[in-house]
Enzyme design. Structure first.
Site, mmCIF file in Angstrom:
data_model
loop_
_atom_site.group_PDB
_atom_site.id
_atom_site.type_symbol
_atom_site.label_atom_id
_atom_site.label_comp_id
_atom_site.label_asym_id
_atom_site.label_seq_id
_atom_site.Cartn_x
_atom_site.Cartn_y
_atom_site.Cartn_z
ATOM 1 N N ASN A 1 0.823 -1.212 0.000
ATOM 2 C CA ASN A 1 0.000 0.000 0.000
ATOM 3 C C ASN A 1 0.856 1.261 0.000
ATOM 4 O O ASN A 1 0.558 2.236 -0.707
ATOM 5 C CB ASN A 1 -0.925 0.000 1.216
ATOM 6 C CG ASN A 1 -2.129 -0.911 1.043
ATOM 7 O OD1 ASN A 1 -2.571 -1.159 -0.079
ATOM 8 N ND2 ASN A 1 -2.659 -1.416 2.141
ATOM 9 N N GLU B 1 -6.059 -7.921 5.277
ATOM 10 C CA GLU B 1 -5.388 -8.827 4.358
ATOM 11 C C GLU B 1 -5.442 -10.264 4.864
ATOM 12 O O GLU B 1 -4.619 -11.099 4.486
ATOM 13 C CB GLU B 1 -3.928 -8.402 4.154
ATOM 14 C CG GLU B 1 -3.042 -8.505 5.379
ATOM 15 C CD GLU B 1 -3.067 -7.266 6.263
ATOM 16 O OE1 GLU B 1 -2.140 -7.110 7.054
ATOM 17 O OE2 GLU B 1 -4.022 -6.468 6.153
#
Length: 299
Positions: free
Chosen positions: A173, A208
């Protein structure tokens, strides 16, 4: 002699009236109880089911014909007690008026019921699925696991949980952006679905973090699923805005008897996942409570 008969006749009439009154009271009480127990939602659900099976057009026609037949029946019954001039005209009107009046209203009602049912089903899907990946969310995973446990089934079949976590997802990210991270999540969810069986329940339960509930597989079968997933992830690069993103995943698993609770298996799988991450990531470790000990696989 007449004096003796009249009181008996009056008593019989009074007795008949009393019996009739009690019978009417019981009927009215039964009707009241039936009305009190009336569930409009249940009957509405039956209408919705009819609309879904036959469609709006046919259901509208059925309601219109039913209204016309009811109207004709009322006219026929009334004609037995009331002298109705021009009987055929009255019968024709009793058929045509309901067909003309009820058809548009029936169509609107059926259309509204169909749209409401579609909205209800869409809301259920959205409430139980992960919007980003399309697989089940945390709530749907535990609801599905609890339903499977209540159904029972073959007690000889094993139950297992695989707990997968994308390695260094925050770094993805930070380097490529959150949209790139979302693309990685979608691709991984697709790989997880491909590597598991159609009857397995897979879900995204965190940012995640992904889980899979697998019933009826042994340790070798679970290792095959996990090792295949590890290999597929290594071989699959996520393309996003000209970038080719490579990543790995760590997997922990727990295998137990069919009586094992999903919460317990998930906790055991989480502990195995922690060990995998502590020992370098990009591997699979299984806690097999059927035989004891842990099994490590790096594919």
């Amino acid at each position: 002699m007449i004096v003796d008969i009249v009181p008996d006749a009056l008593r019989n009439i009074a007795r008949s009236l009393s019996l009739g009154w009690r019978l009417a009271c019981r009927r009215l009480a039964a009707l009241g109880r039936a009305l009190a127990a009336f569930d409009p939602l249940r009957h509405m659900a039956a209408i919705v089911h009819l609309v879904n099976r036959l469609g709006v057009g046919w259901t509208t026609l059925i309601f219109a014909v039913f209204s016309a037949l009811m109207s004709a029946s009322i006219v026929l019954v009334a004609s037995l007690f009331v002298d109705m001039p021009n009987y055929r005209t009255h019968l024709t009107l009793s058929l045509l008026i309901p067909l003309a009046v009820s058809s548009p209203f029936s169509f609107l009602i059926c259309s509204a019921l169909r749209d409401l049912d579609k909205a209800r089903r869409t809301a259920i899907v959205l409430a139980r699925s992960d919007v980003l990946t399309g697989i089940a969310n945390r709530r749907a995973f535990f609801e599905g696991a609890n339903r499977a446990r209540r159904r029972g089934g073959d007690t000889r079949r094993s139950k297992a949980v695989l707990f997968a976590d994308i390695d260094h997802f925050k770094a993805i990210n930070d380097r490529y952006g959150h949209e790139a991270g979302d693309a990685v999540l979608r691709i991984f969810a697709a790989l997880l679905r491909q590597c598991t069986r159609s009857e397995d329940l897979i879900a995204r339960i965190g940012g995640e973090e992904f889980v899979a509930l697998i019933v009826g597989a042994d340790a070798a079968g679970l290792s095959t699923i996990a090792d295949g997933l590890l290999q597929r992830v290594r071989e699959t690069e996520v393309e996003y805005c000209g970038n080719r993103i490579s990543y790995t995943v760590s997997i922990g698993g727990a295998l137990g008897p069919s009586s094992s609770s999903v919460d317990k298996l998930l906790a055991l799988a989480d502990a195995q996942l922690y060990d995998v991450k502590r020992n370098g990531r990009n591997a699979f470790q299984l806690a097999n409570t059927l035989v004891g000990g842990a099994q490590l696989s790096a594919a």
